[in-house]
Design a protein around this motif. Structure first.
Motif, mmCIF file in Angstrom:
data_model
loop_
_atom_site.group_PDB
_atom_site.id
_atom_site.type_symbol
_atom_site.label_atom_id
_atom_site.label_comp_id
_atom_site.label_asym_id
_atom_site.label_seq_id
_atom_site.Cartn_x
_atom_site.Cartn_y
_atom_site.Cartn_z
ATOM 1 N N VAL A 58 4.805 30.963 63.256
ATOM 2 C CA VAL A 58 5.112 30.013 62.199
ATOM 3 C C VAL A 58 4.706 28.631 62.669
ATOM 4 N N SER A 59 3.802 27.990 61.950
ATOM 5 C CA SER A 59 3.314 26.670 62.343
ATOM 6 C C SER A 59 3.744 25.627 61.323
ATOM 7 N N ILE A 60 4.163 24.476 61.828
ATOM 8 C CA ILE A 60 4.499 23.356 60.969
ATOM 9 C C ILE A 60 3.206 22.695 60.528
ATOM 10 N N VAL A 61 3.067 22.475 59.234
ATOM 11 C CA VAL A 61 1.871 21.799 58.737
ATOM 12 C C VAL A 61 1.892 20.377 59.271
ATOM 13 N N PRO A 62 0.931 20.012 60.128
ATOM 14 C CA PRO A 62 0.995 18.703 60.802
ATOM 15 C C PRO A 62 0.763 17.543 59.850
ATOM 16 N N ARG A 63 1.529 16.496 60.062
ATOM 17 C CA ARG A 63 1.296 15.256 59.346
ATOM 18 C C ARG A 63 0.219 14.463 60.088
ATOM 19 N N VAL A 64 -0.234 13.393 59.473
ATOM 20 C CA VAL A 64 -1.269 12.570 60.100
ATOM 21 C C VAL A 64 -0.722 12.018 61.415
ATOM 22 N N GLY A 65 -1.401 12.368 62.501
ATOM 23 C CA GLY A 65 -0.964 11.894 63.805
ATOM 24 C C GLY A 65 0.214 12.656 64.370
ATOM 25 N N GLY A 66 0.656 13.720 63.667
ATOM 26 C CA GLY A 66 1.815 14.471 64.121
ATOM 27 C C GLY A 66 1.458 15.454 65.222
ATOM 28 N N GLU A 67 2.464 15.909 65.921
ATOM 29 C CA GLU A 67 2.263 16.842 67.030
ATOM 30 C C GLU A 67 2.327 18.278 66.528
ATOM 31 N N ALA A 68 1.396 19.102 66.966
ATOM 32 C CA ALA A 68 1.374 20.502 66.567
ATOM 33 C C ALA A 68 2.554 21.236 67.192
ATOM 34 N N SER A 69 3.330 21.894 66.381
ATOM 35 C CA SER A 69 4.482 22.639 66.875
ATOM 36 C C SER A 69 4.837 23.718 65.860
ATOM 37 N N GLY A 70 5.827 24.485 66.169
ATOM 38 C CA GLY A 70 6.224 25.537 65.255
ATOM 39 C C GLY A 70 7.187 26.495 65.918
ATOM 40 N N TYR A 71 7.169 27.749 65.441
ATOM 41 C CA TYR A 71 8.098 28.762 65.922
ATOM 42 C C TYR A 71 7.367 30.089 66.077
ATOM 43 N N TRP A 72 8.002 30.969 66.800
ATOM 44 C CA TRP A 72 7.482 32.316 66.986
ATOM 45 C C TRP A 72 8.630 33.279 66.780
ATOM 46 N N MET A 73 8.435 34.262 65.911
ATOM 47 C CA MET A 73 9.472 35.240 65.599
ATOM 48 C C MET A 73 9.074 36.605 66.136
ATOM 49 N N SER A 74 10.028 37.284 66.712
ATOM 50 C CA SER A 74 9.796 38.630 67.242
ATOM 51 C C SER A 74 10.915 39.541 66.781
ATOM 52 N N TRP A 75 10.573 40.772 66.415
ATOM 53 C CA TRP A 75 11.596 41.719 66.000
ATOM 54 C C TRP A 75 11.269 43.107 66.526
#
Length: 229
Positions: free
Chosen positions: A146-163
């Protein structure tokens, strides 16, 4: 409503402030998870009971309660037969928080989802169609990025789900990039009954959300993993 009665949710007053209190900011850490609704971030772990049923007659969806005081936190109500293609996560008053929409499969090898703030139908009318999250999963893989849609100048980040592909309900959500080994921000498991020895029905589970994590985002991710199984 027999399933609902079996939940046996305690109705006593919580010993800690409600998780949705605007006067209870998340605990300060080196790196906080991304939050869409800061008021839904708690300074302490929160345990939610998720019932994979709608309270509406012949409806589909989810009903979510706070274990601390038994109050309803979230709900998802839908009458469509393909309701998992697009779901609106609402608060207890019926206000739209997040829209979870399934995208087309890419060459039948990858599944893709997008999460929007509010009701996407209303957003389309206003010309606002930018998702805040995108989730992708390779076919046959028991994990999802799961990736956060980056804003202008924003840092790439997000989540990872496992099941687990072998268990009805077992899932963990990790923050990415992980600052340390304690990067789990939410976890799902089957819910035990009052005796703590027997599991409740397969459509009832516990969602534990860690401090600072947006409970609405965690619930939206669980809705996606349930649809991907």
């Amino acid at each position: 409503m027999s399933h609902f009665q079996n939940l046996r949710i305690p109705m006593k007053s919580p010993k800690t402030p409600p998780s949705t209190s605007k006067h209870s900011p998340p605990a300060t850490t080196a790196r906080q998870p991304f939050a869409v609704f800061p008021e839904l971030c708690s300074p302490s772990p929160v345990r939610l009971t998720v019932w994979c049923k709608s309270l509406l007659f012949n409806g589909h969806g989810y009903t979510v309660f706070d274990d601390a005081d038994g109050r309803m936190v979230f709900r998802v109500d839908n009458y469509a037969h393909n309701w998992r293609e697009e779901m609106v996560l609402m608060d207890s008053a019926g206000n739209a928080l997040l829209t979870v929409r399934r995208c087309r499969k890419i060459l039948r090898l990858m599944e893709s989802w997008e999460i929007y703030k509010g009701d996407i139908q209303v957003a389309n009318m206003a010309g606002l169609q930018v998702p805040i999250f995108r989730a992708t999963k390779d076919m046959g893989n028991s994990s999802c990025s799961v990736s956060i849609v980056p804003r202008v100048g924003g840092e790439a980040s997000g989540y990872w789900m496992s099941w687990s592909p072998d268990k009805d309900w077992w899932s963990k959500i990790y923050r990415r990039p992980a600052a340390d080994d304690e990067s789990i921000v939410a976890e799902v498991s089957r819910k035990l009954g009052a005796s703590k020895k027997a599991l409740l029905d397969k459509d009832v589970f516990t969602l534990t959300v860690q401090p600072g994590m947006d409970q609405a985002i965690a619930m939206a991710m669980i809705m996606i993993t349930n649809s991907m199984r």
